[in-house]
Enzyme design. Structure first.
Site, PDB file in Angstrom:
ATOM      1  N   GLU A   1     -54.012  19.862 -66.565  1.00  0.00           N
ATOM      2  CA  GLU A   1     -54.042  18.725 -67.493  1.00  0.00           C
ATOM      3  C   GLU A   1     -54.954  19.054 -68.667  1.00  0.00           C
ATOM      4  O   GLU A   1     -55.596  20.116 -68.682  1.00  0.00           O
ATOM      5  CB  GLU A   1     -54.517  17.462 -66.767  1.00  0.00           C
TER       6      GLU A   1
ATOM      7  N   HIS B   1     -55.592   6.799 -72.791  1.00  0.00           N
ATOM      8  CA  HIS B   1     -54.668   7.850 -72.342  1.00  0.00           C
ATOM      9  C   HIS B   1     -53.671   8.102 -73.473  1.00  0.00           C
ATOM     10  O   HIS B   1     -53.112   7.155 -74.026  1.00  0.00           O
ATOM     11  CB  HIS B   1     -53.938   7.432 -71.063  1.00  0.00           C
TER      12      HIS B   1
ATOM     13  N   ARG C   1     -58.503  14.901 -73.712  1.00  0.00           N
ATOM     14  CA  ARG C   1     -57.755  13.669 -73.928  1.00  0.00           C
ATOM     15  C   ARG C   1     -58.181  12.894 -75.175  1.00  0.00           C
ATOM     16  O   ARG C   1     -57.350  12.301 -75.858  1.00  0.00           O
ATOM     17  CB  ARG C   1     -57.968  12.808 -72.684  1.00  0.00           C
TER      18      ARG C   1
ATOM     19  N   HIS D   1     -57.436   3.324 -70.851  1.00  0.00           N
ATOM     20  CA  HIS D   1     -57.195   3.978 -69.565  1.00  0.00           C
ATOM     21  C   HIS D   1     -58.418   4.012 -68.653  1.00  0.00           C
ATOM     22  O   HIS D   1     -58.307   3.736 -67.470  1.00  0.00           O
ATOM     23  CB  HIS D   1     -56.716   5.398 -69.846  1.00  0.00           C
TER      24      HIS D   1
ATOM     25  N   ARG E   1     -64.009  11.590 -70.296  1.00  0.00           N
ATOM     26  CA  ARG E   1     -63.785  12.133 -68.946  1.00  0.00           C
ATOM     27  C   ARG E   1     -62.746  13.259 -68.954  1.00  0.00           C
ATOM     28  O   ARG E   1     -61.700  13.154 -69.607  1.00  0.00           O
ATOM     29  CB  ARG E   1     -63.283  11.008 -68.039  1.00  0.00           C
TER      30      ARG E   1
END
Ligand code: SIN
Length: 537
Positions: A122, A238, A287, A349, A384
């Site tokens: 990811e 997100h 992200r 998110h 994160r």
């Protein structure tokens, strides 16, 4: 007011996600009497919606050159200078053992024919190290296994009871919880330890990947109990939730980042790549970078489309079997990912900040512990790293239970002795209005003027109410959390991680520190003295 009913335990766990149930199970193994309480049904929390997986570097099952040290490095890079390095190291190093324990409790991860676990990648990860279950249904499998173990282990689970306030001992320690049942009848749960595992706060925004229970209740409760919060300005968006039309509200289906990890790319309505030239990792940048790039791209509106972009996954041959949850969501809105680019947009998110807690769940208030998304251990910093949160729940849940057992054995904590409690009164804003102004002025891209608008809107629309129902408890929590966020975001005159200021676009070295939030005696969230914050980040 005397509570109408009372129950006692050694440990009360509020919340039934991965962190709370892991803590409850470990506490039970250690011989503690545990009671788990949740405002909804056992499986209604955020955990079950987690798709990607658990980031972990397991011995003998990793990419060549990958290591725990590299996972730590990726976490620190994603966290944009605000992680607590000791917490990162402790949590990530504990990961392999935590995943092994979870598998012993019955969670089944996707494995190859040779029995080794499948791994995906990811954003922000330099290797394939995310283990998953059911393709893209990792959270559902983790939740299933932990809930089953909880039932099998006869850990009592009190559903449909919302936590309203802590109950204090005469010395000011937390020694229980005031709860309301589904009919609004108050009851008191007394215990020497209360562990908050109540999850996040996505419902502060109009569109979110979080379910309806994610209203920041634990954060509000902890602040009212005298705990500190930190990093609350860092709400992670997100990059890819399924776009289902203009003005989406509530929980939107996630399109896991692992789809990009396995080859999909972000494109706009003209087919141009969104992440080309933005970051060396392109579609697999951390992200915050991807979500901000999409937001900028949408603002330009190429091809006349200004509220979504597309995820081109047509090169993936096995969407239906590899990502069944995403595939089903796409099909339900008439999109066939094998031939159609998937319309996606960023949505709220994950709360990177929260109640200041050690990796053992201890807060600054005796008897009060916090784990999972509600807690701020310093693992996430300003942004994160993907799939680090299930890991944090597993590691810190176990450690918190052990901390409670140890504090109990040392006589450091004690239950409250009273059932004479009163329902608190707190400022409550209209939820729809709050979500609208937060989405407009305090999402990705904030400035001083917009943040001030949110403050003024909350000032004029907030009314003090007694918290006599679940809805009021939730609305008061959202109001408090929004105010805390606005205070911290207005003060941070730089852009870092998930906090993007359009009037202060650069990252500033002088801001490489966390901000602490506390409540005033009148219940207003304010920034705590920066000297206090020095020991935190
Ligand atoms: C995802 O699967 O993209 C979300 C995973 C996470 O938030 O860690």
């Amino acid at each position: 007011m005397a509570a109408r009913w009372e129950a006692r335990a050694d440990l009360i766990v509020a919340g039934t996600g991965v962190a709370g149930l892991t803590a409850a199970l470990r506490a039970r193994e250690l011989g503690l009497r545990v009671l788990v309480v949740t405002k909804a049904a056992g499986d209604d929390g955020n955990t079950r919606w987690a798709q990607g997986g658990v980031a972990v570097v397991m011995q003998d099952q990793h990419d060549p050159g990958d290591s725990v040290a590299r996972h730590i490095e990726d976490t620190l890079t994603a966290g944009a200078g605000l992680c607590d390095e000791a917490a990162v190291s402790a949590i990530i190093s504990d990961g392999p053992a935590a995943v092994a324990r979870l598998r012993e409790r019955g969670a089944v991860f996707d494995a190859k024919p040779d029995g080794l676990l499948e791994r995906t990648r990811e954003g922000g990860h330099s290797a394939f190290r995310v283990v998953h279950a059911g393709g893209d249904a990792t959270g559902a499998e983790v939740e299933r296994a932990l809930l089953k173990a909880t039932v099998d282990g006869r850990v009592p689970l009190l559903e449909n009871h919302v936590a309203v306030d802590t109950v204090k001992t005469p010395l000011g320690a937390v020694g229980g919880l005031l709860v309301l049942d589904g009919n609004g009848v108050p009851g008191v749960l007394t215990a020497p330890a209360v562990l908050l595992a109540t999850g996040g706060i996505g419902q502060m925004y109009q569109a979110t990947s979080n379910p309806s229970v994610a209203t920041g209740d634990g954060l509000a409760l902890a602040l009212r109990a005298g705990a500190l919060a930190a990093d609350v300005e860092f709400i992670q968006f997100h990059p890819t939730v399924l776009y289902t039309g203009r003005g989406a509200r509530g929980r939107c289906p996630l399109v896991t980042e692992a789809v990009r990890g396995e080859g999909a790319v972000l494109v706009d309505a003209t087919g141009a790549r969104v992440m080309k030239g933005v970051h060396p990792l392109e579609d697999l940048a951390p992200r915050d970078v991807v979500a901000a790039a999409i937001t900028r791209h949408m603002a330009q509106g190429p091809g006349g489309v200004d509220d979504h972009v597309f995820l081109d996954a047509t090169s993936l041959h096995d969407m239906a079997s590899r990502f069944p949850t995403v595939y089903a969501a796409c099909v339900s809105v008439g999109v066939d990912p094998a031939v159609d680019p998937i319309p996606v947009a960023p949505a709220a998110h994950f709360a990177c900040g929260g109640v200041v807690s050690s990796v053992d769940g201890r807060t600054g208030v005796t008897g009060l512990y916090a784990v999972g998304e509600v807690a701020r251990t310093g693992l996430h910093g300003a942004n994160r790293l993907a799939s680090n949160s299930l890991l944090e729940g597993l590691v810190c849940g176990t450690r918190a239970a052990e901390a409670v057992a140890s504090d109990l054995a040392l006589g450091l904590i004690a239950p409250a002795r009273t059932s004479d409690v009163s329902l608190p009164t707190a400022p409550v804003a209209d939820r729809d209005l709050l979500q609208r102004v937060m989405s407009r002025y305090a999402a990705i891209g904030r400035d001083a003027e917009g943040l001030a608008v949110v403050g003024s809107v909350l000032d004029v629309s907030t009314v003090d109410k007694q918290l006599e129902s679940r809805e009021l408890v939730e609305d008061a929590a959202l109001t408090l959390a929004a105010r805390a966020l606005i205070a911290a975001a207005a003060e941070r005159t730089e852009s870092r991680g998930c906090h993007v200021r359009t009037d202060h676009v650069e990252r500033s070295g002088s801001w490489q520190r966390s901000q602490l939030v506390r409540l005033t005696p009148t219940g207003q969230p304010v920034l705590a003295d920066p000297v206090l914050a020095e020991g935190v980040a």
